[in-house]
Write an enzyme that holds these catalytic residues in place. Sequence first.
Site, short mmCIF file in Angstrom:
data_model
loop_
_atom_site.label_atom_id
_atom_site.label_comp_id
_atom_site.label_asym_id
_atom_site.label_seq_id
_atom_site.Cartn_x
_atom_site.Cartn_y
_atom_site.Cartn_z
CG ASN A 38 43.68 34.85 47.18
OD1 ASN A 38 43.86 35.65 46.08
ND2 ASN A 38 43.05 33.68 47.17
CG HIS A 60 40.77 37.95 44.07
ND1 HIS A 60 41.32 36.63 44.53
CD2 HIS A 60 39.82 38.04 45.32
CE1 HIS A 60 40.73 36.54 45.87
NE2 HIS A 60 39.79 37.00 46.18
CB VAL A 61 37.01 37.99 39.79
CG1 VAL A 61 35.80 37.40 38.85
CG2 VAL A 61 36.56 38.41 41.00
CG HIS A 62 39.81 32.69 38.32
ND1 HIS A 62 39.82 31.86 39.15
CD2 HIS A 62 40.88 33.44 38.97
CE1 HIS A 62 40.67 31.64 39.98
NE2 HIS A 62 41.26 32.63 40.00
CE1 TYR A 115 46.44 31.20 40.49
CE2 TYR A 115 44.72 30.09 41.84
CZ TYR A 115 45.35 31.40 40.95
OH TYR A 115 44.20 32.63 40.79
CG HIS A 156 44.98 39.37 44.13
ND1 HIS A 156 45.37 39.00 42.89
CD2 HIS A 156 44.28 38.61 44.68
CE1 HIS A 156 44.81 37.64 42.89
NE2 HIS A 156 44.30 37.35 43.79
CG ASP A 173 44.10 35.69 39.57
OD1 ASP A 173 44.12 36.97 39.28
OD2 ASP A 173 43.66 35.30 40.49
CG HIS A 207 37.13 36.11 44.92
ND1 HIS A 207 37.32 35.30 45.77
CD2 HIS A 207 37.90 35.56 43.91
CE1 HIS A 207 38.01 34.27 45.73
NE2 HIS A 207 38.53 34.36 44.31
CG ASP A 261 46.14 34.78 43.28
OD1 ASP A 261 46.56 34.93 44.32
OD2 ASP A 261 44.68 34.53 43.13
FE FE2 Z 1 43.18 35.69 43.84
#
Ligand code: FE2
Length: 464
Positions: free
Chosen positions: A233, A355-357, A199, A318, A168, A328, A196
């Site tokens: 995603n 996915h989770v930041h 962006y 992911h 990410d 998420h 990711d």
């Molecule tokens: Fe993501």
Amino acid sequence: MELSKNMRNSIFLILLASLLLSTTRCKGGVTSTYRRRLEASVDMPLDSDVFRVPAGYNAPQQVHITQGDVDGNAVIVSWVTPDEPGSSVVLYGTSKHNLDKMKTGKHTQYKYYNYTSGFIHHCTIRHLKFDTKYYYAVGIGQTVRKFWFKTPPEVGPDVPYTFGIIGDLGQTYDSNTTLSHYESNPKAETVLYVGDLSYADNYPDHDNNRWDSWARFVERSTAYQPWIWTAGNHELDFEPSLGEKEPFKPFKHRYQTPYRASDSTGPFWYSVKRASAHIIVLSTYSAYGKYTPQYRWLEEELPKVNRSETPWLIVLVHSPWYNSNTYHYMEGETMRVMFESWFVQYKVDVVFAGHVHAYERSHRISNIAYDIVNKNCTPVPNEDAPVYITIGDGGNIEGLASNMTEPQPSYSAFREASFGHAIFLRLRTEHMLTTHGTVIRMERELQQMKNGSPTGTGFQLPIS
Ligand SMILES: [Fe+2]
């Protein structure tokens, strides 16, 4: 109304029991309050020096490499020429001054809404020697740019190797800090990227110029060491309102994977072996239900893993399966339901997700006993189960995910909402033998617990 003494005692006992239960549930879990100093979770402007277009007519840009076969003696070299197709040739060799080998690749191009890509070249060079430094050049006959990479040692159980894990990332000032910090580690040899990338889809009309700028930003690493790609995603770029109905179109054109080498039928689920690790990449956003191509591939792939050759079995995906962040929450649940029992059966060592930041590490737990009627729906300690690590904290424009569920679930060993990356060090047999069934910790966790204060630099993941 005054309560009777018996009633008060009963309430006290219930409260005490609840307290003990909640203490038990939280056993071992640490929620760090550390936040690395934030730059600004805004994207760097397009005229930033990190996005600089290389000088020269039609100069190759966005150079990146990835593993090109299962064993690691092939490399896919990719780059973009902006003005005309130019050459798809890669010159390479083991001497900086004598690039005596040549391979010709292919180029492609795509349109996305009102954007037309440059000419995207992919060239797979094969039959490389293991553990060897190669120099290579692209842009032959026009503006030549030279780079180098080092092939991994031959696959085997006693081969030490160091992976970086980034997810990410995006292209903010914080992304730049994360990448710079990763580059400062001299041991890091290959990035396991958990999805990711750019962006670009956060921009109006999914401005694909941000795919270009991202690839120029990370070229300083991706041109010199392979990044193993996982689709997230933000790679979907599925936008019917723009007439864009082909999922993953920009990502698929720009980032190749060696999926055919591992008998996969799709580019987003595949495996590679590198040193002592067998790495399986899965796609959260491709079908994985029973009988789907991804399901069938994984079903056949797991029994093939030879733990006497590659004692480490690592999975990249992911969306995390165990996530106690509200961000998420439960999005990885359906894939967990499909595949978790296999991961326990085949004793996967570690599952990395993005996915989770934020960062989170689980204990070795499983939740495979539930059959919808037996009520066994709580994760339980399981020494055959993987450690799950969420590391989607590369620093992108969407910011940190700092809202965590309380109390910290018993499966969650450590969590922290702070930007960073990880280094997975010294994968060797002896570590495998002594650590499987015990805890894998991030160095940053150890520093946190030891000092109670941030060091600001601890983003490494050795095996403890
Ligand atoms: Fe993501």
